[in-house]
Scaffold this motif. Structure first.
Motif, PDB file in Angstrom:
ATOM      1  N   LYS A 176      -8.892   3.680 -22.773  1.00  0.00           N
ATOM      2  CA  LYS A 176      -7.497   3.268 -22.906  1.00  0.00           C
ATOM      3  C   LYS A 176      -6.648   3.861 -21.784  1.00  0.00           C
ATOM      4  N   MET A 177      -6.902   5.120 -21.429  1.00  0.00           N
ATOM      5  CA  MET A 177      -6.156   5.747 -20.348  1.00  0.00           C
ATOM      6  C   MET A 177      -6.375   5.000 -19.037  1.00  0.00           C
ATOM      7  N   ALA A 178      -7.617   4.629 -18.750  1.00  0.00           N
ATOM      8  CA  ALA A 178      -7.918   3.898 -17.521  1.00  0.00           C
ATOM      9  C   ALA A 178      -7.253   2.524 -17.527  1.00  0.00           C
ATOM     10  N   LEU A 179      -7.299   1.831 -18.648  1.00  0.00           N
ATOM     11  CA  LEU A 179      -6.661   0.517 -18.755  1.00  0.00           C
ATOM     12  C   LEU A 179      -5.151   0.629 -18.577  1.00  0.00           C
ATOM     13  N   ASP A 180      -4.548   1.624 -19.207  1.00  0.00           N
ATOM     14  CA  ASP A 180      -3.093   1.797 -19.117  1.00  0.00           C
ATOM     15  C   ASP A 180      -2.663   2.063 -17.678  1.00  0.00           C
ATOM     16  N   GLU A 181      -3.415   2.906 -16.963  1.00  0.00           N
ATOM     17  CA  GLU A 181      -3.049   3.195 -15.582  1.00  0.00           C
ATOM     18  C   GLU A 181      -3.147   1.947 -14.720  1.00  0.00           C
ATOM     19  N   ALA A 182      -4.148   1.120 -14.994  1.00  0.00           N
ATOM     20  CA  ALA A 182      -4.332  -0.114 -14.218  1.00  0.00           C
ATOM     21  C   ALA A 182      -3.401  -1.228 -14.669  1.00  0.00           C
ATOM     22  N   GLY A 183      -2.744  -1.039 -15.818  1.00  0.00           N
ATOM     23  CA  GLY A 183      -1.882  -2.082 -16.354  1.00  0.00           C
ATOM     24  C   GLY A 183      -2.651  -3.294 -16.818  1.00  0.00           C
ATOM     25  N   LYS A 184      -3.838  -3.050 -17.383  1.00  0.00           N
ATOM     26  CA  LYS A 184      -4.706  -4.138 -17.824  1.00  0.00           C
ATOM     27  C   LYS A 184      -5.076  -3.947 -19.296  1.00  0.00           C
ATOM     28  N   ALA A 185      -5.407  -5.046 -19.937  1.00  0.00           N
ATOM     29  CA  ALA A 185      -5.915  -4.990 -21.308  1.00  0.00           C
ATOM     30  C   ALA A 185      -7.374  -5.417 -21.364  1.00  0.00           C
TER      31      ALA A 185
END
Length: 384
Positions: free
Chosen positions: A272-281
């Protein structure tokens, strides 16, 4: 993210080979690279370096009298680093190194310890050639890097933790480039016996003794392999192989020395942290850690199901080249880089998925080890 971070080059050595073209061909095939190794009165599977890769290592050892005293893991790291910088121009003072290993100079340490037990004597090189800093310090000496020189051991997520550390140095402007990765040569009698004592090692006698990502297996199937892999990270997009758009990490409280929670809470948080930083779901694919153990593979799968609304395409490489401990995360990065380069998805034979023809443009890579220390890295195809 303060500044974009890129992977600009890569070098590796494993049971798949040591040149990109041959490694790619191996990923595009359904072959495995295991052979029988003697252990006490029996034999077990392991993924050793190929004959050609072993020759490369031997040649490096012969280059310098000092190199002859080094552990195989160090020599493999030296090759991977040479490969990674072969087409790069770098400022030695502004370049850092962060390498690691779960076990360190395994074979050499076991040899020196055996000599001590049997003869009560030791070579004066015992300490300097088996210290944890061996990998990064010898690589720095070999390729002429003069910046920060770091080595650590965070079990099987070691290499991806090196990427987290490099991000901080690069974004702080304290270095222009960082070489990151891991190296492991664990096919020794004592290390193999340790995995057997944990009841994790595969007893299967098939063409696929490591059933990584087979979710209905009834026994553990971990198989060890040798490998080293190093990436060059920087803030420059020039000739980038991939952009790292998401970094995630988490450590959960464990209830057993070798296990994580049944739904891998550490992976849920890191992904989730990686997705949030990338702005992706969503992402196109995930290269799972999936060591081939019953609980480990299932826990990571449950974490993925809880994190993604739509399951990405899922795959692994341990069924093919074994578990390389501290190098495993970076070898999974290599698999992801090759998928981004070709646009292809490299299948896992044990996990069925809906056939898709869309090009791979984003890949998440997971790693975790004893201690519940998960890391998730999100790579995307760089813009032309």
């Amino acid at each position: 993210m303060k500044h974009p971070i890129y992977i600009n080059s890569f070098g590796s050595m494993s049971a798949l080979g040591h040149e990109e073209d041959s490694i790619l061909k191996q990923y595009q095939s359904d072959s495995t690279h295991f052979s029988k190794l003697k252990l006490n009165e029996s034999s077990v599977f392991g993924a050793s370096l190929s004959a050609s890769s072993s020759k490369v290592i031997q040649d490096i050892a012969e280059e310098n009298q000092r190199y002859k005293a080094l552990d195989k893991s160090v020599l493999m790291a030296m090759y991977a680093a040479r490969k990674a910088v072969s087409n790069l121009k770098f400022n030695p003072e502004a370049t850092g190194i962060n390498l690691g290993s779960s076990r360190g100079a395994t074979a050499l340490f076991e040899k020196h310890h055996k000599d001590f037990i049997e003869n009560k004597t030791l070579s004066p090189l015992t300490s300097p050639t088996t210290t944890l800093g061996n990998l990064s310090s010898w690589v720095a000496q070999d390729i002429g890097v003069e910046g920060p020189n770091i080595e650590h051991s965070i079990t099987c997520s070691t290499a991806l933790h090196a990427m987290l550390n490099a991000k901080a140095w690069l974004q702080a402007g304290m270095c222009d480039m960082f070489l990151v990765g891991g190296s492991e040569a664990p096919l020794t009698e004592f290390t193999l016996a340790q995995m057997q004592s944990l009841k994790l090692y595969s007893t299967l006698d098939t063409d696929y003794p490591c059933e990584s990502l087979k979710l209905d297996k009834n026994k553990n199937s971990l198989v060890l392999g040798e490998g080293a892999a190093i990436a060059a990270m920087s803030r420059s997009s020039k000739n980038a192989l991939a952009q790292i758009t998401g970094f995630g990490y988490a450590t959960e409280q464990i209830t057993h020395n070798i296990s994580i929670s049944s739904d891998a809470k550490c992976f849920q948080k890191s992904m989730k942290m990686a997705l949030d930083e990338a702005g992706k779901a969503e992402v196109d694919a995930i290269v799972l850690h999936a060591p081939g153990t019953k609980k480990g593979d299932l826990a990571e799968m449950k974490a993925i199901e809880k994190t993604f609304k739509n399951l990405p395409r899922l795959t692994t490489n341990k069924w093919k080249l074994g578990h390389t401990f501290g190098a495993s995360g970076m070898l999974s990065i290599e698999m992801a880089l090759l998928m981004l380069k070709t646009g292809e998805f490299f299948e896992n034979p044990f996990y069925p998925y809906a056939k898709q023809t869309s090009e791979i443009t984003s890949v998440m890579i997971n790693a975790v080890g004893f201690g519940g220390n998960a890391v998730s890295i999100l790579l995307e195809k760089p813009e032309p």
